[in-house]
Design a protein around this motif. Structure first.
Motif, mmCIF file in Angstrom:
data_model
loop_
_atom_site.group_PDB
_atom_site.id
_atom_site.type_symbol
_atom_site.label_atom_id
_atom_site.label_comp_id
_atom_site.label_asym_id
_atom_site.label_seq_id
_atom_site.Cartn_x
_atom_site.Cartn_y
_atom_site.Cartn_z
ATOM 1 N N LEU A 91 -10.573 -36.396 -15.556
ATOM 2 C CA LEU A 91 -11.094 -35.743 -16.754
ATOM 3 C C LEU A 91 -12.464 -36.330 -17.068
ATOM 4 O O LEU A 91 -12.655 -37.553 -17.016
ATOM 5 C CB LEU A 91 -10.150 -35.954 -17.943
ATOM 6 C CG LEU A 91 -8.739 -35.368 -17.821
ATOM 7 C CD1 LEU A 91 -7.934 -35.694 -19.078
ATOM 8 C CD2 LEU A 91 -8.798 -33.857 -17.615
ATOM 9 N N VAL A 113 -14.258 -34.641 -22.531
ATOM 10 C CA VAL A 113 -12.972 -34.045 -22.892
ATOM 11 C C VAL A 113 -12.293 -34.887 -23.973
ATOM 12 O O VAL A 113 -12.205 -36.108 -23.862
ATOM 13 C CB VAL A 113 -12.052 -33.923 -21.662
ATOM 14 C CG1 VAL A 113 -10.652 -33.492 -22.078
ATOM 15 C CG2 VAL A 113 -12.635 -32.927 -20.675
ATOM 16 N N ARG A 114 -11.846 -34.211 -24.996
ATOM 17 C CA ARG A 114 -11.123 -34.878 -26.086
ATOM 18 C C ARG A 114 -9.633 -34.594 -25.916
ATOM 19 O O ARG A 114 -9.232 -33.439 -25.773
ATOM 20 C CB ARG A 114 -11.637 -34.352 -27.426
ATOM 21 C CG ARG A 114 -10.843 -34.807 -28.641
ATOM 22 C CD ARG A 114 -11.517 -34.346 -29.916
ATOM 23 N NE ARG A 114 -10.637 -34.477 -31.066
ATOM 24 C CZ ARG A 114 -11.031 -34.385 -32.325
ATOM 25 N NH1 ARG A 114 -12.299 -34.162 -32.591
ATOM 26 N NH2 ARG A 114 -10.174 -34.490 -33.316
ATOM 27 N N THR A 115 -8.823 -35.654 -25.962
ATOM 28 C CA THR A 115 -7.382 -35.524 -25.751
ATOM 29 C C THR A 115 -6.633 -35.753 -27.053
ATOM 30 O O THR A 115 -6.969 -36.664 -27.818
ATOM 31 C CB THR A 115 -6.893 -36.548 -24.714
ATOM 32 O OG1 THR A 115 -7.668 -36.422 -23.527
ATOM 33 C CG2 THR A 115 -5.437 -36.315 -24.363
ATOM 34 N N GLY A 117 -1.422 -36.074 -25.763
ATOM 35 C CA GLY A 117 -1.938 -35.600 -24.484
ATOM 36 C C GLY A 117 -1.673 -34.127 -24.230
ATOM 37 O O GLY A 117 -2.000 -33.617 -23.156
ATOM 38 N N ARG A 118 -1.092 -33.421 -25.236
ATOM 39 C CA ARG A 118 -0.805 -32.001 -25.025
ATOM 40 C C ARG A 118 -2.067 -31.147 -25.139
ATOM 41 O O ARG A 118 -2.240 -30.183 -24.412
ATOM 42 C CB ARG A 118 0.236 -31.514 -26.038
ATOM 43 C CG ARG A 118 0.718 -30.094 -25.751
ATOM 44 C CD ARG A 118 1.717 -29.608 -26.775
ATOM 45 N NE ARG A 118 1.082 -29.358 -28.065
ATOM 46 C CZ ARG A 118 1.711 -28.827 -29.103
ATOM 47 N NH1 ARG A 118 2.991 -28.551 -29.019
ATOM 48 N NH2 ARG A 118 1.075 -28.620 -30.241
ATOM 49 N N ASP A 119 -2.956 -31.516 -26.071
ATOM 50 C CA ASP A 119 -4.181 -30.750 -26.283
ATOM 51 C C ASP A 119 -5.340 -31.378 -25.504
ATOM 52 O O ASP A 119 -5.582 -32.582 -25.617
ATOM 53 C CB ASP A 119 -4.560 -30.730 -27.761
ATOM 54 C CG ASP A 119 -3.529 -30.037 -28.629
ATOM 55 O OD1 ASP A 119 -2.557 -29.492 -28.076
ATOM 56 O OD2 ASP A 119 -3.702 -30.046 -29.859
ATOM 57 N N LEU A 120 -6.031 -30.573 -24.742
ATOM 58 C CA LEU A 120 -7.276 -30.989 -24.113
ATOM 59 C C LEU A 120 -8.383 -30.107 -24.655
ATOM 60 O O LEU A 120 -8.307 -28.880 -24.573
ATOM 61 C CB LEU A 120 -7.202 -30.847 -22.583
ATOM 62 C CG LEU A 120 -6.209 -31.738 -21.833
ATOM 63 C CD1 LEU A 120 -6.340 -31.495 -20.332
ATOM 64 C CD2 LEU A 120 -6.427 -33.204 -22.152
ATOM 65 N N ARG A 158 1.639 -32.619 -18.398
ATOM 66 C CA ARG A 158 1.149 -33.902 -18.906
ATOM 67 C C ARG A 158 1.543 -35.042 -17.980
ATOM 68 O O ARG A 158 0.801 -36.010 -17.813
ATOM 69 C CB ARG A 158 1.678 -34.153 -20.320
ATOM 70 C CG ARG A 158 1.114 -33.208 -21.361
ATOM 71 C CD ARG A 158 1.296 -33.760 -22.774
ATOM 72 N NE ARG A 158 2.689 -33.887 -23.175
ATOM 73 C CZ ARG A 158 3.413 -32.914 -23.705
ATOM 74 N NH1 ARG A 158 2.856 -31.707 -23.878
ATOM 75 N NH2 ARG A 158 4.669 -33.114 -24.074
ATOM 76 N N GLY A 218 -5.982 -40.230 -16.983
ATOM 77 C CA GLY A 218 -7.076 -39.268 -16.875
ATOM 78 C C GLY A 218 -7.279 -38.695 -15.494
ATOM 79 O O GLY A 218 -8.235 -37.955 -15.264
ATOM 80 N N SER A 230 -1.703 -26.135 -31.508
ATOM 81 C CA SER A 230 -2.297 -27.465 -31.445
ATOM 82 C C SER A 230 -1.498 -28.455 -32.285
ATOM 83 O O SER A 230 -0.797 -28.091 -33.229
ATOM 84 C CB SER A 230 -3.746 -27.411 -31.942
ATOM 85 O OG SER A 230 -4.293 -28.702 -32.068
#
Length: 471
Positions: A16, A20-22, A26-29, A45, A51, A361
Motif C-alpha cells: 500500500l 492510502v488511509r486505513t 483495516g476494513r476501509d481503505l 483483510r 501493508g 464505512s
C-alpha cells in the motif's frame, strides 16, 4: 492493441502506498486516483499483512489486481525479476547533437542493441561516426518527420520483447532499464518510465537551469505510481520510455510533433493496459540554459493541449471540480466578511452529503468530512493553477478592472511560489524562483491559448465539472 486474458503471476507482491488511509479495523481503505473508498471483507483483510499483499491464489490475485487498478498499491520491485539485456532494443531518435548522442551511448556501455534513427540531421556524417564508434545500427530518414515518426521508424526494426525509447540529450544510469523492466512481471504493464533529473554542469549553471533542476516539466516527483489521466502522475515524458513491444504495435502518433508521449500513454490506458512511473530508476536530462529557448519550449509544450483535447476529450481539462467545490471557490473569491464562513459551511454540507454514500464505512461522518476537506483544498489549488497558468490572460484582464481579482492573483502568486519553494528546495533564491515560476506558467499558458485559437476550439481550456462523487 487492446489487452485481454492476463493475470498476475504467483508470488507477485505489492505494498500500500503512503497516501492510502486505513480505517481502525483495516476494513476501509481511502486513497487512489481518483480518491475512492474500498471496503475489504474479513478474508481480504487477512491477505494484507503490514501493508503488503502477495498473489498466492485467485482471491489474492483479484485483491492485488484491484489495489493496482485503484492506484492504492505499488509493486515490490525487490521481489521481481529483471529482463535480460538481450530482450531489450534501444531506439534513439536524433536530430543533430552528435556530442550528446556520444554521451548517451557511452552511458549504456554497450549493454543493449541500439537503433539510432537520424531524422534528417544537418550533420549526418558526425552522427554516422558516433554510431559506428558505439556499434549501433543507423537508420537515415529522407525527410524530417519529428520525434514520433522517428521512434516509429526505429520500432519497425525491433525484434525483441521490449523496446526503450531514449532521446539523445539523456544520460542513463547503468541499472535504469533493469529496474524498469521488473514492472513487466505484471503482464498488464505496457509502459514504464523513470524519474528524469537535470544533468548538472556545476557552478556555471544559469538561474533557469537551477529552476529546472527543481521544477522541470520532465521531473514527475519521487513517488511511484500508476500513470493515467487525473492521477498524481498523468503522463510520462517521451525522453525515456521502456515498453512492451507488442503492446505499442501502433507506435506514436506521427501527426503531431508535441504531446505524442501523452497521447501514447492515454491510448494504452484506454485499451486496458497499465502504465507505471518508477522514480527508483533514474536518468539525467540536459536542460535548456537560456531564457529564450526555455520559454519557447514551455510554450511549445502548451500547444499540445488542443490536439490532445480533440483525441481524449476531458482528460486534458486544466481542472476537475465538483459543483460544491466551485461554490466554495466562488464565495471565497467574493472576498466578503462572510466568505470564509460560507466556504466552511459548504464544505461541511458536502461532507455530510458524501457521508450518506459511505454507510458501509466504519466512520462515515468523519470520512465524509475528510474527503470534503481534501476536495476543497484541491479546488483552491486548481483555481490557483487556472488563474496563473491556463487562464492568465483572462486573469490579467480581470486585474485591470477588479480590485478583488488583483488581490486573488497576488495571493495565488505568492502562495503557489512559497509552497513550491518549500517543497522543491531549489538552489535558487526565492525572488528568482518566484520569477521563473510565473514565467513558466505564462509561457505554457500562452502555448495553450495559441493552440486553442489556431485550432478554433476552447475545449482544452475548460474545466471538467464532475456531478458524481467516486466512492
Amino acid at each position: 492493441m487492446k489487452i485481454s486474458g492476463f493475470g498476475l503471476p504467483h508470488g507477485f507482491a505489492v505494498e500500500l502506498n503512503d497516501l492510502v488511509r486505513t480505517g481502525r479495523t483495516g476494513r476501509d481503505l481511502v486513497g487512489g486516483s481518483p480518491t475512492r473508498v474500498l471496503y475489504l471483507s474479513a478474508s481480504a483483510r487477512r491477505l494484507i499483512t503490514n501493508g503488503r499483499a502477495v498473489v498466492a491464489d485467485d482471491n489474492s490475485r483479484k485483491l492485488v489486481d484491484h489495489l493496482l487498478d485503484a492506484g492504492m498499491a505499488d509493486p515490490c520491485l525487490s521481489t521481481l525479476p529483471a529482463a535480460d539485456p538481450s530482450s531489450v532494443t534501444v531506439v534513439v531518435p536524433v536530430y543533430g547533437r552528435p556530442l550528446a548522442l556520444d554521451r548517451l551511448l557511452a552511458s549504456m556501455a554497450g549493454k543493449y542493441d541500439v537503433v539510432v534513427v537520424d531524422d534528417c540531421s544537418p550533420d549526418q556524417e558526425a552522427i554516422l561516426a558516433v554510431t559506428e564508434k558505439h556499434h549501433a545500427r543507423l537508420v537515415r530518414l529522407r525527410e524530417n518527420g519529428g520525434p514520433g515518426h522517428a521512434r516509429n521508424e526505429g520500432l519497425k526494426r525491433v525484434n525483441t520483447p521490449y523496446v526503450a525509447f531514449v532521446d539523445s540529450d539523456i544520460v542513463v544510469a547503468t541499472d535504469t532499464i533493469e529496474i524498469l523492466s521488473k514492472h513487466f512481471a505484471d503482464p498488464r504493464v505496457a509502459l514504464a518510465g523513470p524519474r528524469i533529473h537535470g544533468l548538472k554542469r556545476g557552478s556555471g549553471m544559469t538561474w533557469i537551469e537551477r529552476y529546472e533542476h527543481a521544477k522541470s516539466s520532465l521531473d514527475l516527483g519521487g513517488r511511484p505510481g500508476t500513470v493515467r489521466p487525473r492521477s498524481p502522475v498523468s503522463w510520462l515524458p517521451g525522453a525515456f520510455l521502456l515498453a512492451r513491444t507488442h503492446a505499442i504495435s501502433e507506435g506514436f502518433s506521427s501527426t503531431s510533433r508535441v504531446g505524442e508521449d501523452v497521447d501514447l500513454v492515454w491510448r494504452l490506458v484506454e485499451d486496458g493496459w497499465r502504465v507505471r512511473f518508477e522514480p527508483e530508476a533514474k536518468v539525467w536530462h540536459e536542460h535548456r540554459q537560456s531564457l529564450t529557448t526555455w520559454l519557447s519550449r514551455k510554450a511549445f509544450y502548451g500547444t499540445s493541449a488542443h490536439p490532445l483535447a480533440l483525441r481524449h476529450s476531458t482528460a486534458v481539462a486544466p481542472a476537475v471540480l465538483t459543483p460544491w467545490s466551485v461554490a466554495v471557490v466562488a464565495v471565497t473569491l467574493l472576498q466578503k466578511r462572510w466568505s470564509i464562513a460560507a466556504a466552511l459551511a459548504i464544505t461541511a454540507a458536502a461532507g455530510v452529503q458524501i457521508s450518506r454514500k459511505l454507510s458501509r464505512s466504519e466512520q462515515p461522518i468523519q470520512l465524509g468530512l475528510y474527503l470534503a476537506t481534501r476536495g476543497s483544498i484541491a479546488a483552491y489549488a486548481q483555481t490557483m493553477g487556472l488563474l496563473l497558468r491556463h487562464w492568465w490572460p483572462l486573469a490579467l484582464l480581470g486585474c485591470i478592472f477588479s480590485r478583488r481579482m488583483r488581490r486573488a492573483v497576488a495571493v495565488a502568486c505568492l502562495a503557489d511560489a512559497a509552497w513550491e519553494y518549500r517543497r522543491s528546495r531549489p538552489h535558487l533564491d526565492p525572488l528568482r524562483f518566484l520569477l521563473a515560476r510565473r514565467l513558466d506558467d505564462v509561457a505554457y499558458g500562452a502555448g495553450v491559448w495559441f493552440g486553442a485559437i489556431k485550432g478554433g476550439a476552447i475545449r482544452c481550456l475548460l474545466p471538467d465539472i464532475r456531478w458524481r462523487t467516486s466512492k
